[in-house]
Design a protein around this motif. Structure first.
Motif, mmCIF file in Angstrom:
data_model
loop_
_atom_site.group_PDB
_atom_site.id
_atom_site.type_symbol
_atom_site.label_atom_id
_atom_site.label_comp_id
_atom_site.label_asym_id
_atom_site.label_seq_id
_atom_site.Cartn_x
_atom_site.Cartn_y
_atom_site.Cartn_z
ATOM 1 N N LYS A 118 37.104 26.181 30.062
ATOM 2 C CA LYS A 118 38.407 26.425 30.676
ATOM 3 C C LYS A 118 38.513 27.898 31.058
ATOM 4 N N ILE A 119 38.824 28.162 32.317
ATOM 5 C CA ILE A 119 38.968 29.540 32.788
ATOM 6 C C ILE A 119 40.443 29.918 32.752
ATOM 7 N N ASN A 120 40.763 30.850 31.908
ATOM 8 C CA ASN A 120 42.142 31.344 31.794
ATOM 9 C C ASN A 120 42.268 32.627 32.608
ATOM 10 N N ARG A 121 43.129 32.595 33.612
ATOM 11 C CA ARG A 121 43.325 33.768 34.472
ATOM 12 C C ARG A 121 44.601 34.484 34.056
ATOM 13 N N ASN A 122 44.421 35.656 33.515
ATOM 14 C CA ASN A 122 45.540 36.484 33.087
ATOM 15 C C ASN A 122 45.392 37.875 33.698
ATOM 16 N N ALA A 123 46.237 38.767 33.290
ATOM 17 C CA ALA A 123 46.146 40.160 33.748
ATOM 18 C C ALA A 123 45.686 41.034 32.589
ATOM 19 N N CYS A 124 44.659 41.826 32.835
ATOM 20 C CA CYS A 124 44.197 42.762 31.801
ATOM 21 C C CYS A 124 45.260 43.852 31.611
ATOM 22 N N PRO A 125 45.199 44.618 30.523
ATOM 23 C CA PRO A 125 46.223 45.648 30.282
ATOM 24 C C PRO A 125 46.367 46.640 31.428
ATOM 25 N N GLU A 126 45.240 47.063 32.035
ATOM 26 C CA GLU A 126 45.316 48.034 33.122
ATOM 27 C C GLU A 126 46.045 47.459 34.335
ATOM 28 N N CYS A 127 45.715 46.211 34.689
ATOM 29 C CA CYS A 127 46.369 45.598 35.847
ATOM 30 C C CYS A 127 47.835 45.287 35.550
ATOM 31 N N LYS A 129 49.743 47.100 33.646
ATOM 32 C CA LYS A 129 50.429 48.385 33.781
ATOM 33 C C LYS A 129 50.628 48.742 35.258
ATOM 34 N N HIS A 130 49.585 48.509 36.032
ATOM 35 C CA HIS A 130 49.660 48.817 37.465
ATOM 36 C C HIS A 130 50.787 48.012 38.115
ATOM 37 N N ALA A 131 50.828 46.712 37.810
ATOM 38 C CA ALA A 131 51.823 45.833 38.424
ATOM 39 C C ALA A 131 53.244 46.196 37.997
ATOM 40 N N SER A 132 53.384 46.738 36.793
ATOM 41 C CA SER A 132 54.718 47.067 36.273
ATOM 42 C C SER A 132 55.172 48.472 36.660
ATOM 43 N N GLY A 133 54.311 49.216 37.384
ATOM 44 C CA GLY A 133 54.673 50.577 37.771
ATOM 45 C C GLY A 133 54.460 51.588 36.666
ATOM 46 N N TYR A 134 53.621 51.254 35.690
ATOM 47 C CA TYR A 134 53.349 52.170 34.561
ATOM 48 C C TYR A 134 52.775 53.494 35.058
ATOM 49 N N TYR A 135 53.171 54.564 34.431
ATOM 50 C CA TYR A 135 52.617 55.874 34.770
ATOM 51 C C TYR A 135 52.541 56.745 33.515
ATOM 52 N N GLU A 136 51.564 57.647 33.513
ATOM 53 C CA GLU A 136 51.386 58.581 32.403
ATOM 54 C C GLU A 136 51.785 60.001 32.765
ATOM 55 N N ALA A 137 51.813 60.289 34.069
ATOM 56 C CA ALA A 137 52.108 61.666 34.481
ATOM 57 C C ALA A 137 52.819 61.662 35.826
ATOM 58 N N VAL A 138 53.665 62.684 36.017
ATOM 59 C CA VAL A 138 54.361 62.885 37.284
ATOM 60 C C VAL A 138 53.976 64.267 37.806
ATOM 61 N N LEU A 139 53.443 64.296 39.014
ATOM 62 C CA LEU A 139 53.106 65.560 39.663
ATOM 63 C C LEU A 139 54.241 65.921 40.615
ATOM 64 N N GLN A 140 54.869 67.052 40.354
ATOM 65 C CA GLN A 140 55.992 67.504 41.164
ATOM 66 C C GLN A 140 55.516 68.602 42.119
ATOM 67 N N LYS A 166 37.938 58.516 44.788
ATOM 68 C CA LYS A 166 36.750 58.874 44.009
ATOM 69 C C LYS A 166 36.951 58.614 42.518
ATOM 70 N N ILE A 167 38.085 59.066 41.977
ATOM 71 C CA ILE A 167 38.318 58.953 40.535
ATOM 72 C C ILE A 167 38.447 57.494 40.106
ATOM 73 N N SER A 168 39.055 56.657 40.961
ATOM 74 C CA SER A 168 39.299 55.265 40.584
ATOM 75 C C SER A 168 38.009 54.470 40.406
ATOM 76 N N ARG A 169 36.885 55.003 40.895
ATOM 77 C CA ARG A 169 35.605 54.308 40.707
ATOM 78 C C ARG A 169 35.208 54.267 39.233
ATOM 79 N N THR A 170 35.652 55.247 38.466
ATOM 80 C CA THR A 170 35.328 55.298 37.038
ATOM 81 C C THR A 170 36.565 55.237 36.142
ATOM 82 N N ASN A 171 37.742 55.347 36.744
ATOM 83 C CA ASN A 171 38.992 55.319 35.967
ATOM 84 C C ASN A 171 39.974 54.389 36.676
ATOM 85 N N ARG A 172 40.114 53.172 36.156
ATOM 86 C CA ARG A 172 40.952 52.168 36.816
ATOM 87 C C ARG A 172 42.435 52.527 36.767
ATOM 88 N N MET A 173 42.810 53.471 35.921
ATOM 89 C CA MET A 173 44.211 53.878 35.834
ATOM 90 C C MET A 173 44.540 54.977 36.848
#
Length: 356
Positions: A118-127, A129-140, A166-173
């Motif tokens: 059975k293939i269960n399709r869910n969202a991993c934690p990173e995705c 967070k992405h879908a919910s608009g999660y952020y760790e930093a704000v650049l002003q 470039k960064i997203s190739r090794t950092n999905r966040m």
């Protein structure tokens, strides 16, 4: 002694059976009849144990790998090879036929087992967070005593876009979750603090300015027993831009370049370039904008003086001849700037005296 299955005598026995009968009764391999595979519906990461793992494998390969890992080879079996065929698929449920080939005590054995996956399709934690608009930093992105110009914003966003790719190739966040335009400037919300910090430092290297950080407590992770922070990073661009005019110590000059290391100003008296450290930023005074530059006409010239018309009153002005203006001829149009009641001629770029 004889084989309890076939009665064969004069042969080494294994659990009361001869080679052939022992091999024939061997299961060769054990596989659970029901298996689950949890895959991220967005990025195809796979959930193994308590962690998600990035993978470039196809879904078919992931299913095959799951079956292989769940298989337990009999202790007497050797050289076991699996061949997996899809029998039927109903939505996310796969019915598979697993053919196992190997040897037991040197006797070739083949077995077939049916396995449902059975293939269960869910969202991993990173995705998630992405879908919910999660952020760790704000650049002003800000600027002293002004709003960042459209050109500065365009330059900054070009750098941000290239770096995120470039960064997203090794950092999905490393993603931009939100962009807000405010009267003070622009705020960029990043999923990764590390990515935001690298971006802010790169922007400073290209555009100059001053970077500051301010952590804000957002809550507490009870499971990990630690406080949760978000970081606000401020990039404060200078009050001046390339083309503006500065007073520094005994010099009045035009900004011809700036980056994260220094500000380069062309002295309007000598036309020489002066490098100014950002440590001296608070000692710099913006005395005119590049938009205040005007054009006028040279009316007379001598070895010691150059005469031109005031661009607004059209009165004649006599200015001292300095190196860099000697190639200007009568009738030429030149750019001028008036600063604190004094008129300066801005030479063509080809006539500017460069640093050694």
């Amino acid at each position: 002694m004889f084989c309890i299955e076939c009665g064969k005598e004069d042969e080494e026995l294994f659990k009361g059976l001869c080679h052939s009968c022992f091999a024939a009764s061997n299961k060769l391999i054990n596989i659970p009849p029901e298996l689950d595979v949890e895959i991220c519906a967005h990025c195809s990461a796979i959930h193994i144990g308590d962690r998600w793992h990035e993978t470039k494998q196809s879904e078919e390969d992931l299913v095959a790998e799951t079956i292989a890992k769940a298989s337990v080879t009999d202790e007497n079996a050797e050289d076991v090879v699996l061949e997996i065929d899809l029998i039927n698929q109903r939505g996310s449920l796969l019915e598979l036929l697993v053919k196992a080939k190997g040897t037991v005590l040197g006797v070739p054995i083949e077995r077939e087992l049916k396995v449902n996956v059975k293939i269960n399709r869910n969202a991993c934690p990173e995705c998630s967070k992405h879908a919910s608009g999660y952020y760790e930093a704000v650049l002003q992105l800000r600027a002293d005593q002004r709003h960042p110009s459209s050109g500065e914003i365009q330059t900054a966003e070009g750098i941000i876009k290239n770096l995120l790719e470039k960064i997203s190739r090794t950092n999905r966040m490393a993603y931009l979750s939100q962009r807000l335009v405010l009267k003070e400037g622009v705020d960029y919300y990043f999923g990764s603090y590390k990515a935001a910090r690298k971006i802010s430092n790169t922007l400073k290297e290209h555009m100059g300015g001053v970077v500051g950080e301010s952590p804000r407590l957002m809550g507490r992770d009870k499971s990990a027993g630690k406080d949760l922070y978000r970081i606000w990073i401020s990039l404060r661009l200078p009050v001046f831009q390339t083309g503006d005019f500065l007073a520094y110590e005994n010099h009045v000059g035009q900004v011809i370049d700036l980056n994260g290391r220094k500000i380069v100003s062309m002295d309007l008296e000598t036309l020489e370039n002066i490098s100014i450290s950002w440590r001296q930023y608070d000692n710099l005074e913006k005395v005119a904008s590049g938009e205040e530059v005007k054009t006028t006409t040279v009316t007379s010239k001598s070895p010691s003086e150059i005469q031109l018309l005031h661009p607004e009153t059209y009165q004649t002005l006599d200015l001292d001849m300095i190196p860099g203006l000697s190639n200007i001829n009568i009738g030429d149009e030149v750019e001028v700037i008036e600063i604190k009641g004094k008129m300066y001629v801005i030479p063509p770029e080809k006539d500017i005296i460069k640093d050694n």
